[in-house]
Design a protein around this motif. Structure first.
Motif, PDB file in Angstrom:
ATOM      1  N   VAL A 127       0.838  -1.197   0.000  1.00 33.53           N
ATOM      2  CA  VAL A 127       0.000   0.000   0.000  1.00 33.53           C
ATOM      3  C   VAL A 127       0.876   1.251   0.000  1.00 33.53           C
ATOM      4  CG1 VAL A 127      -1.669   1.341   1.344  1.00 33.53           C
ATOM      5  CG2 VAL A 127      -1.931  -1.140   1.145  1.00 33.53           C
ATOM      6  N   ILE A 128       0.507   2.225  -0.850  1.00 33.80           N
ATOM      7  CA  ILE A 128       1.180   3.525  -0.900  1.00 33.80           C
ATOM      8  C   ILE A 128       0.112   4.593  -0.678  1.00 33.80           C
ATOM      9  CG2 ILE A 128       2.592   5.100  -2.258  1.00 33.80           C
ATOM     10  CD1 ILE A 128       3.484   2.716  -3.953  1.00 33.80           C
ATOM     11  N   THR A 129       0.356   5.498   0.273  1.00 33.28           N
ATOM     12  CA  THR A 129      -0.617   6.551   0.566  1.00 33.28           C
ATOM     13  C   THR A 129       0.048   7.914   0.468  1.00 33.28           C
ATOM     14  OG1 THR A 129      -0.159   6.643   2.948  1.00 33.28           O
ATOM     15  CG2 THR A 129      -1.747   4.986   2.209  1.00 33.28           C
ATOM     16  N   GLY A 130      -0.789   8.971   0.395  1.00 30.78           N
ATOM     17  CA  GLY A 130      -0.254  10.318   0.495  1.00 30.78           C
ATOM     18  C   GLY A 130      -0.547  11.212  -0.671  1.00 30.78           C
ATOM     19  N   ALA A 131       0.252  12.266  -0.787  1.00 24.18           N
ATOM     20  CA  ALA A 131       0.080  13.294  -1.812  1.00 24.18           C
ATOM     21  C   ALA A 131       1.071  13.046  -2.949  1.00 24.18           C
ATOM     22  CB  ALA A 131       0.308  14.677  -1.198  1.00 24.18           C
ATOM     23  N   PHE A 132       0.555  12.938  -4.149  1.00 22.23           N
ATOM     24  CA  PHE A 132       1.393  12.645  -5.309  1.00 22.23           C
ATOM     25  C   PHE A 132       1.348  13.798  -6.304  1.00 22.23           C
ATOM     26  CE2 PHE A 132      -0.556   8.686  -3.727  1.00 22.23           C
ATOM     27  CZ  PHE A 132       0.580   8.059  -3.268  1.00 22.23           C
ATOM     28  N   ASP A 133       2.440  13.952  -7.043  1.00 20.20           N
ATOM     29  CA  ASP A 133       2.489  14.947  -8.118  1.00 20.20           C
ATOM     30  C   ASP A 133       3.315  14.376  -9.256  1.00 20.20           C
ATOM     31  OD1 ASP A 133       5.161  15.158  -7.315  1.00 20.20           O
ATOM     32  OD2 ASP A 133       4.790  16.933  -6.083  1.00 20.20           O
ATOM     33  N   SER A 134       3.697  15.229 -10.205  1.00 18.76           N
ATOM     34  CA  SER A 134       4.426  14.753 -11.382  1.00 18.76           C
ATOM     35  C   SER A 134       5.823  14.249 -11.042  1.00 18.76           C
ATOM     36  CB  SER A 134       4.529  15.874 -12.427  1.00 18.76           C
ATOM     37  OG  SER A 134       5.204  17.002 -11.885  1.00 18.76           O
ATOM     38  N   VAL A 135       6.363  14.679  -9.909  1.00 20.43           N
ATOM     39  CA  VAL A 135       7.694  14.222  -9.483  1.00 20.43           C
ATOM     40  C   VAL A 135       7.592  12.986  -8.605  1.00 20.43           C
ATOM     41  CG1 VAL A 135       9.781  14.839  -8.210  1.00 20.43           C
ATOM     42  CG2 VAL A 135       8.656  16.536  -9.679  1.00 20.43           C
ATOM     43  N   ARG A 136       6.786  13.086  -7.554  1.00 19.90           N
ATOM     44  CA  ARG A 136       6.627  11.975  -6.623  1.00 19.90           C
ATOM     45  C   ARG A 136       5.356  11.206  -7.018  1.00 19.90           C
ATOM     46  NH1 ARG A 136      10.389  11.722  -4.855  1.00 19.90           N
ATOM     47  NH2 ARG A 136      10.717  12.835  -2.888  1.00 19.90           N
ATOM     48  N   THR A 137       5.496  10.338  -7.993  1.00 16.84           N
ATOM     49  CA  THR A 137       4.371   9.533  -8.466  1.00 16.84           C
ATOM     50  C   THR A 137       4.391   8.170  -7.766  1.00 16.84           C
ATOM     51  OG1 THR A 137       5.635   8.535 -10.270  1.00 16.84           O
ATOM     52  CG2 THR A 137       4.523  10.631 -10.726  1.00 16.84           C
ATOM     53  N   PRO A 138       3.265   7.478  -7.704  1.00 13.51           N
ATOM     54  CA  PRO A 138       3.278   6.128  -7.142  1.00 13.51           C
ATOM     55  C   PRO A 138       4.276   5.206  -7.848  1.00 13.51           C
ATOM     56  CG  PRO A 138       1.027   6.904  -7.330  1.00 13.51           C
ATOM     57  CD  PRO A 138       1.894   7.924  -8.018  1.00 13.51           C
ATOM     58  N   VAL A 139       4.407   5.359  -9.165  1.00 18.92           N
ATOM     59  CA  VAL A 139       5.333   4.499  -9.914  1.00 18.92           C
ATOM     60  C   VAL A 139       6.773   4.717  -9.484  1.00 18.92           C
ATOM     61  CG1 VAL A 139       6.202   3.927 -12.225  1.00 18.92           C
ATOM     62  CG2 VAL A 139       3.781   4.402 -11.899  1.00 18.92           C
ATOM     63  N   SER A 140       7.111   5.957  -9.102  1.00 15.93           N
ATOM     64  CA  SER A 140       8.489   6.250  -8.683  1.00 15.93           C
ATOM     65  C   SER A 140       8.853   5.531  -7.384  1.00 15.93           C
ATOM     66  CB  SER A 140       8.682   7.761  -8.505  1.00 15.93           C
ATOM     67  OG  SER A 140       7.961   8.239  -7.372  1.00 15.93           O
TER      68      SER A 140
END
Length: 243
Positions: A146-159
């Protein structure tokens, strides 16, 4: 040139002409053969079971009017079938082959989730290794990280998937970590342990082995003395330090 050589040459030309005609005729006949149907095969796995079934695929083809058993098999747009199926979220890959009996074989690979995401907008979905999303619902309940939180173009779930993979490959860390979180604002990556009372701040998701080694050293040498609830955050975001 002898008479025998001339005869052989003529026979060879006749044979070549016959073969060319036969191939042309066979291709022409094949081009006019009506499609005999579409055989649908779904490649299931433990992480993709029930995502999609052959009957659902057949129903989609009919709905999209791509199940064209009323036209020559050579005229069916197999690329359109593949692209249409790969455009839906629970399918990772689709491949269409023309068979010798004028049927089509459609092989579908369901999506293979590697993590479940809970973002700060209240959305929940699964992702595969390429980042393709599958909306989470009661039908799909998978035991994935599980991955939670705030994502953007830099910190993506895939990263964060390399970090997820590293934790999963280590039995000790796999037992320790509850989930991975991205902190709003700072975008620091946090490991949330099963043991309540503190979080581990990795900062950037790099130099993972070194950072995990420093945390494990803290666990072995400091936490037994201080207590597991003494610190609310253990930060290893700065090189060579545990703060």
């Amino acid at each position: 040139m002898s008479k025998t050589a001339v005869i052989r040459c003529v026979l060879s030309l006749i044979l070549i002409g016959y073969l060319v005609f036969a191939l042309f005729w066979a291709d022409s006949m094949a081009a006019r053969e009506i499609c005999g149907g579409i055989d649908v095969h779904v490649l299931q796995s433990p992480t993709s079971r029930n995502f999609v079934t052959p009957s659902e695929i057949s129903a989609l083809l009919k709905e999209w009017k791509l199940d064209r058993t009323d036209m020559p098999v050579s005229s069916i747009d197999t690329q359109k079938i593949e692209d249409s199926l790969e455009g839906i979220d629970n399918i990772e890959h689709a491949n269409v082959e023309r068979l010798s009996d004028s049927r089509l074989r459609l092989t579908v690979t369901p999506m293979k989730p590697v993590a479940r995401i809970f973002d700060n907008h209240g959305r929940s979905y699964y992702i595969n290794r390429q980042g393709k999303r599958l909306t989470a619902n009661a039908r799909f309940r998978l035991d994935v990280p599980v991955i939670t939180g705030a994502f953007d173009s830099v910190r993506t779930p895939v990263s964060l998937l390399p970090l997820i993979s590293r934790i999963a490959s280590d039995s000790a860390w796999n037992a320790i970590v509850s989930h991975v979180a991205v902190e709003p604002g700072t975008r620091d990556v946090l490991l949330v342990p099963m043991i309540r009372g503190h979080v581990i701040n990795l900062g950037e998701p790099d130099d993972i082995d070194d950072k995990l080694e420093r945390v494990m050293l803290m666990y072995h040498k400091v936490m037994p003395l201080k207590g597991w609830n003494y610190y609310d955050t253990i930060s290893v975001k700065w090189r060579g330090q545990v703060v």
